[in-house]
Design an enzyme around this catalytic site. Sequence first.
Site, PDB file in Angstrom:
ATOM      1  N   GLY A  51     -23.701  -0.795   5.398  1.00 47.94           N
ATOM      2  CA  GLY A  51     -24.529  -0.783   4.196  1.00 47.94           C
ATOM      3  C   GLY A  51     -25.993  -0.970   4.554  1.00 47.94           C
ATOM      4  O   GLY A  51     -26.322  -1.703   5.505  1.00 47.94           O
ATOM      5  N   LYS A  57     -22.039 -14.565 -11.430  1.00 47.20           N
ATOM      6  CA  LYS A  57     -23.423 -14.903 -11.822  1.00 47.20           C
ATOM      7  C   LYS A  57     -24.170 -13.666 -12.294  1.00 47.20           C
ATOM      8  O   LYS A  57     -25.151 -13.774 -13.031  1.00 47.20           O
ATOM      9  CB  LYS A  57     -24.151 -15.630 -10.695  1.00 47.20           C
ATOM     10  CG  LYS A  57     -24.433 -14.805  -9.432  1.00 47.20           C
ATOM     11  CD  LYS A  57     -25.675 -13.984  -9.480  1.00 47.20           C
ATOM     12  CE  LYS A  57     -25.802 -13.056  -8.284  1.00 47.20           C
ATOM     13  NZ  LYS A  57     -26.913 -12.096  -8.397  1.00 47.20           N
TER      14      LYS A  57
HETATM   15  O1  LIG Z   1     -30.996  -8.463  -8.093  1.00 43.43           O
HETATM   16  P1  LIG Z   1     -29.613  -8.930  -8.462  1.00 43.43           P
HETATM   17  O2  LIG Z   1     -29.457  -9.245  -9.906  1.00 43.43           O
HETATM   18  O3  LIG Z   1     -28.570  -7.982  -7.925  1.00 43.43           O
HETATM   19  O4  LIG Z   1     -29.412 -10.312  -7.691  1.00 43.43           O
HETATM   20  C1  LIG Z   1     -29.725 -10.367  -6.339  1.00 43.43           C
HETATM   21  C2  LIG Z   1     -29.055 -11.530  -5.655  1.00 43.43           C
HETATM   22  O5  LIG Z   1     -27.684 -11.535  -5.877  1.00 43.43           O
HETATM   23  C3  LIG Z   1     -29.682 -12.845  -6.010  1.00 43.43           C
HETATM   24  O6  LIG Z   1     -29.109 -13.863  -5.234  1.00 43.43           O
END
Ligand SMILES: O=P(O)(O)OC[C@H](O)CO
Length: 355
Positions: free
Chosen positions: A10, A210
């Site tokens: 990746g 999250k």
């Molecule tokens: O930009 P996002 O929402 O994919 O989040 C990035 C990372 O997972 C933050 O830890």
Amino acid sequence: MPIHKVSVIGSGNWGSAIAKIVAENTAENSEIFDTDVRMWVFEELVGGKKLTEIINTQHENVKYLPGIKLPSNVVAVPDLLDAVKDADLLVFNVPHQFLPRICSQLKGKVPPTVRAVSCIKGVEVSGDGITIIANYISKELGIYCGALSGANLAPEVAQEKFSETTIAYKVPNPNDTIDARVVRALFHRPYFHVNVVDDVAGVSLCGALKNIVALASGFVDGMEWGDNAKAAIIRRGLLEMTKFGREFFPECKAATFTEESCGVADVITSCSGGRNHKLGAAMIKSNRPIFELEDELLKGQKAQGVTTAQEVHEFLERRDKLEDFPLFTAVHDIIFKGMDSYALPQILEDVEQKF
Ligand SMILES: O=P(O)(O)OC[C@H](O)CO
Ligand SMILES: NC(=O)c1ccc[n+]([C@@H]2O[C@H](COP(=O)([O-])OP(=O)(O)OC[C@H]3O[C@@H](n4cnc5c(N)ncnc54)[C@H](O)[C@@H]3O)[C@@H](O)[C@H]2O)c1
């Protein structure tokens, strides 16, 4: 001690930032690692030139991590099997929707002694089951896989601004030379502090779930509801994440959610500066479909929360558990059913204790 050969699968925003970290460490620890780090690149043309050629000559991923010099021992490779050849430590780092195809190409081609770490934030849902990505990789390829996840916005990590991360790695065989010490040596940097734990399910679920909470915090900012509302969403989100883990993956530890970088810290950072947050806010402000905004605003990068909200919803619906996860359900319904985001407080109130 054998010298370990590392490949990164990746080369997106995080894929490239992690390849940089790993290559800095292989170069500094030649008694443990082969210096060269092969990085598999999903080949594409950028300005008429192959991205792999640009990376190998300019040492920069100009599309997915612009402005950051990659160490010259990161070698971009367009062929997946070439990229993993002779490696005994694989680092998986692609948007999770592309993983099944990658695994199907690698199946039967990777010796069972190979070890892996997944930096992917997502889950795999099929039938009425849910699988964390590390276990999906283990099952598909017949190798052990741990998980890395933390409060790690890739552009900040790539600029070497201080952050912490959590790695879950449980040595599968006592004779393994790849142990927690080796894994830590591969990822820990003065600006990127690693804590190794053994809760693979907890670390993996924190990273996946999250992203749903980050979308909700984006909705709140899109409605300009301020910091108190965002704090409420973070609190409720963390509670649903922990409940989900404890209910469907009883081996998870609650402390992973409340004490580790992959838990509370990642929820906080993702609810402020992440791509999911950005998309959630843009969707509410513009009243446009989120997939259209993803293409327009992220320019090829992917926000994992949208597919994860859909997958988690599908899983909870089959288990008849939607009502127990009102925030996750609301995020899904706002994106996919046109539910009004202004109804969020009432939805959350309905499940609060009534006096
Ligand atoms: O930009 P996002 O929402 O994919 O989040 C990035 C990372 O997972 C933050 O830890
Ligand atoms: N970017 C971050 O800040 C960050 C931080 C921590 C964790 N993560 C997680 O890391 C994982 C990888 O994210 P990322 O930011 O490196 O990727 P990204 O969002 O930058 O996605 C783009 C990548 O997907 C590749 N791609 C596009 N189409 C493809 C296809 N059909 N098959 C295979 N690859 C294809 C592109 O070549 C590019 O490398 C995700 O699970 C993400 O949630 C991201």
